[in-house]
Write an enzyme that holds these catalytic residues in place. Structure first.
Site, mmCIF file in Angstrom:
data_model
loop_
_atom_site.group_PDB
_atom_site.id
_atom_site.type_symbol
_atom_site.label_atom_id
_atom_site.label_comp_id
_atom_site.label_asym_id
_atom_site.label_seq_id
_atom_site.Cartn_x
_atom_site.Cartn_y
_atom_site.Cartn_z
ATOM 1 N N ASN A 157 27.227 54.342 48.655
ATOM 2 C CA ASN A 157 28.209 55.387 48.967
ATOM 3 C C ASN A 157 28.321 55.541 50.478
ATOM 4 O O ASN A 157 27.444 56.105 51.122
ATOM 5 C CB ASN A 157 27.794 56.708 48.316
ATOM 6 N N TRP A 158 29.424 55.044 51.029
ATOM 7 C CA TRP A 158 29.596 55.056 52.482
ATOM 8 C C TRP A 158 30.100 56.393 53.007
ATOM 9 O O TRP A 158 30.146 56.605 54.218
ATOM 10 C CB TRP A 158 30.540 53.923 52.892
ATOM 11 N N LYS A 159 30.531 57.268 52.128
ATOM 12 C CA LYS A 159 30.983 58.607 52.494
ATOM 13 C C LYS A 159 32.026 58.531 53.620
ATOM 14 O O LYS A 159 32.835 57.603 53.654
ATOM 15 C CB LYS A 159 29.785 59.491 52.852
ATOM 16 N N HIS A 219 30.190 65.080 43.107
ATOM 17 C CA HIS A 219 29.128 64.815 44.068
ATOM 18 C C HIS A 219 28.708 66.128 44.728
ATOM 19 O O HIS A 219 29.522 67.029 44.937
ATOM 20 C CB HIS A 219 29.614 63.809 45.113
ATOM 21 N N GLU A 236 20.859 63.894 41.680
ATOM 22 C CA GLU A 236 20.441 64.023 43.070
ATOM 23 C C GLU A 236 19.863 65.416 43.278
ATOM 24 O O GLU A 236 20.552 66.415 43.074
ATOM 25 C CB GLU A 236 21.635 63.825 43.999
ATOM 26 N N GLY A 294 18.609 66.619 53.397
ATOM 27 C CA GLY A 294 18.476 67.010 54.792
ATOM 28 C C GLY A 294 17.185 67.709 55.138
ATOM 29 O O GLY A 294 17.038 68.231 56.247
ATOM 30 N N SER A 333 17.768 59.897 49.352
ATOM 31 C CA SER A 333 16.950 59.207 50.362
ATOM 32 C C SER A 333 16.408 57.870 49.859
ATOM 33 O O SER A 333 15.269 57.493 50.150
ATOM 34 C CB SER A 333 15.785 60.106 50.809
ATOM 35 N N GLY A 355 22.922 56.287 50.058
ATOM 36 C CA GLY A 355 23.804 56.856 51.061
ATOM 37 C C GLY A 355 23.656 56.149 52.393
ATOM 38 O O GLY A 355 24.194 55.073 52.619
#
Length: 257
Positions: free
Chosen positions: A9-11, A98, A167, A173, A216, A237
């Site tokens: 997922n390149w977002k 998401h 997730e 974060g 992660s 990610g």
């Protein structure tokens, strides 16, 4: 047994040129993706880059394109929205719900349900995302939280090809990641809940419902997550932005029996 799956997922990263270059690098012989036999690969670049990346990925079977989001109406006066019918010309997969769409764009469980339905109606495999908040996790309500998301997000969705992506939102974060035994307990619960909706044959190994872990994921831990009995693959990610790291993750997952 379900085929494994790795979702990159390149977002909101990489312009069209950078997306094409990353896909081209990933397919270079030095990364050996032609030896990957039991794992499906899904790339989700930006909407703008989808068509050009698809041209690159057409060089090899087993690599699919996915959209990072989808709108639930088939057409109409919805400025900026992209329908599942439109995406079906380019994509095989699409995210629905998401955590970042829920967090920043206000996606509700009802909206996510409608997005899943739109995908299935258009012949796109939905990547249905679930995950508990920090408050739910701290209160020991992870399973209740996930059960609610599953039952409302899939309330009358017919049995179909589907990816259910878990997730842990509480870990995003923070530098914290759940232990593998925690992930396995949750993923086992997810599959049991899906079995309650669709029956065991449609949710636990003989069907097209695959349960995927995200959070992660990197080359160092991908195999450990993919080897868990109730995990059918991983979503990646940040690490997926580097072709070398993504290739390493794909191979790590593919080597898992």
């Amino acid at each position: 047994m379900n085929r494994k799956i790795v979702i990159g997922n390149w977002k909101m990263n990489k312009d069209i040129r950078q997306s094409v270059e990353c896909a081209e690098e990933l397919l270079q012989s030095k990364y050996g993706l032609d030896t990957v036999n039991s794992t499906d690969i899904v790339l989700t670049p930006s909407f703008l880059a989808l068509n050009e990346v698809k041209k690159v990925c057409a060089q090899r079977s087993g690599i699919y394109l996915g959209a990072q989001d989808v709108f639930y109406e088939p057409s109409g006066s919805y400025c900026g929205a992209i329908s599942a019918a439109m995406l079906s010309e380019v994509c095989s997969y699409a995210f629905a719900g998401h955590s970042e769409r829920r967090m920043y764009f206000g996606d509700t469980d009802e909206m996510v349900y409608r997005k899943v339905r739109a995908c299935t109606d258009a012949g796109i495999v939905p990547i249905f995302c679930i995950g508990e908040t920090g408050r739910a996790y701290s209160a020991g309500r992870t399973k209740a939280y996930l059960r609610y998301q599953i039952e409302h997000g899939l309330k009358d969705v017919r049995p179909c090809d589907m990816v259910v992506l878990y997730e842990p939102v509480w870990a995003l974060g923070t530098g914290r990641t759940p232990r593998t035994d925690e992930v396995e307990e949750v993923m086992c619960f997810v599959k049991e809940t899906l079995a309650g909706l669709y029956g065991p044959d449609r949710s636990a190994g003989q069907a097209a419902v695959r349960a995927v872990y995200a959070g992660s994921v990197c080359p160092e831990n991908a195999a450990a997550y993919a080897a868990l009995p109730h995990v059918d693959g991983v979503a990646v990610g940040t690490a997926s932005l580097c072709a070398q790291k993504l290739a390493a993750i794909i191979h790590a997952v593919d080597r898992v029996d």
